[in-house]
Motif scaffolding. Sequence first.
Motif, mmCIF file in Angstrom:
data_model
loop_
_atom_site.group_PDB
_atom_site.id
_atom_site.type_symbol
_atom_site.label_atom_id
_atom_site.label_comp_id
_atom_site.label_asym_id
_atom_site.label_seq_id
_atom_site.Cartn_x
_atom_site.Cartn_y
_atom_site.Cartn_z
ATOM 1 N N TYR A 181 76.623 14.247 11.108
ATOM 2 C CA TYR A 181 75.481 13.469 10.619
ATOM 3 C C TYR A 181 74.168 14.017 11.162
ATOM 4 N N PHE A 182 74.174 14.483 12.391
ATOM 5 C CA PHE A 182 72.969 15.096 12.944
ATOM 6 C C PHE A 182 72.552 16.310 12.109
ATOM 7 N N SER A 183 73.533 17.068 11.646
ATOM 8 C CA SER A 183 73.210 18.262 10.855
ATOM 9 C C SER A 183 72.692 17.903 9.480
ATOM 10 N N PHE B 224 73.973 6.022 18.350
ATOM 11 C CA PHE B 224 74.674 4.790 18.010
ATOM 12 C C PHE B 224 74.609 4.508 16.507
ATOM 13 N N ILE B 225 73.515 4.873 15.851
ATOM 14 C CA ILE B 225 73.452 4.704 14.402
ATOM 15 C C ILE B 225 74.483 5.588 13.712
ATOM 16 N N ALA B 226 74.581 6.852 14.126
ATOM 17 C CA ALA B 226 75.552 7.765 13.536
ATOM 18 C C ALA B 226 76.978 7.293 13.805
ATOM 19 N N LEU B 227 77.242 6.805 15.007
ATOM 20 C CA LEU B 227 78.577 6.309 15.328
ATOM 21 C C LEU B 227 78.896 5.050 14.523
ATOM 22 N N GLN C 148 67.379 4.143 6.879
ATOM 23 C CA GLN C 148 66.546 5.337 6.829
ATOM 24 C C GLN C 148 67.342 6.581 7.204
ATOM 25 N N PHE C 149 68.264 6.425 8.149
ATOM 26 C CA PHE C 149 69.052 7.572 8.608
ATOM 27 C C PHE C 149 69.981 8.070 7.501
ATOM 28 N N ILE C 150 70.707 7.153 6.858
ATOM 29 C CA ILE C 150 71.631 7.594 5.809
ATOM 30 C C ILE C 150 70.875 8.084 4.589
ATOM 31 N N GLN C 151 69.686 7.558 4.387
ATOM 32 C CA GLN C 151 68.850 8.038 3.293
ATOM 33 C C GLN C 151 68.426 9.483 3.548
#
Length: 236
Positions: free
Chosen positions: A140-142, A157-160, A198-201
């Motif tokens: 997800y970071f990539s 924690f958001i990615a997890l 926002q992160f998944i977007q």
Amino acid sequence: MATYQRNSWSEDNSRQPGASVLPPEVVRDDERPGPSAPWVDPNPLPQSPGQKRKRAWSSHSENQDLEEEPLVPEPKDIWAVESLHGLKMRLKKQRVSLVLPEHHQVFTRLLEDPVIRNFLAWDKNLRVSDKYLLSMVIAYFSRAGLFSWQYRRIHFFIALYLANDIEEDNQAPKKAILSFLYGKSCSQRPLFHKLRYQFIQSMGWRARVSREECEEIQAYDPNLWVWGRDRTLIPN
């Protein structure tokens, strides 16, 4: 397996990314069109050939949405020869991973965070943070497209949380993450879900990670201590 639907995120943020509102055009009285011909300077200053082009590009740039997030390219597949049988050749599809060394480095840096270390120690049964879920964090970071120095504890924690949302069939692991971060308080949870949206977007809604990609991520640094968090080795 839980299926991630885009519609489930619409409640968190109604604003669409990349939308910009241009100010209304202002026309002065002396600039309104009329029957008279436009005035022409009889002694115009010399103009360089690239001046008009530069002015047009500047006008186009001002209308760009500065908050638009960079697009993350989709990983492309390549074909490699697996075996030869006489005149026949067997090809095997190989996926090109977009995970860079800097994504592994930022993950390793975040593992030194005391809150994250306490969380991993708290999850003794690996219900929330086994090695495959942690591999998805790096994936997800990539995909999120942020600079390595921008990633903070909250992104881990958001990615997890998203990894558990995709891979687990119940709500208990996700509730465990929020309970660890905020206890019984609910005041900060809406902000967490807004950042999650926002992160998944920013990832282009690509939350599915294959087992093959997880194993490739673990093989980059096989001696990293978190890859020993194997849920199958824990007795029931």
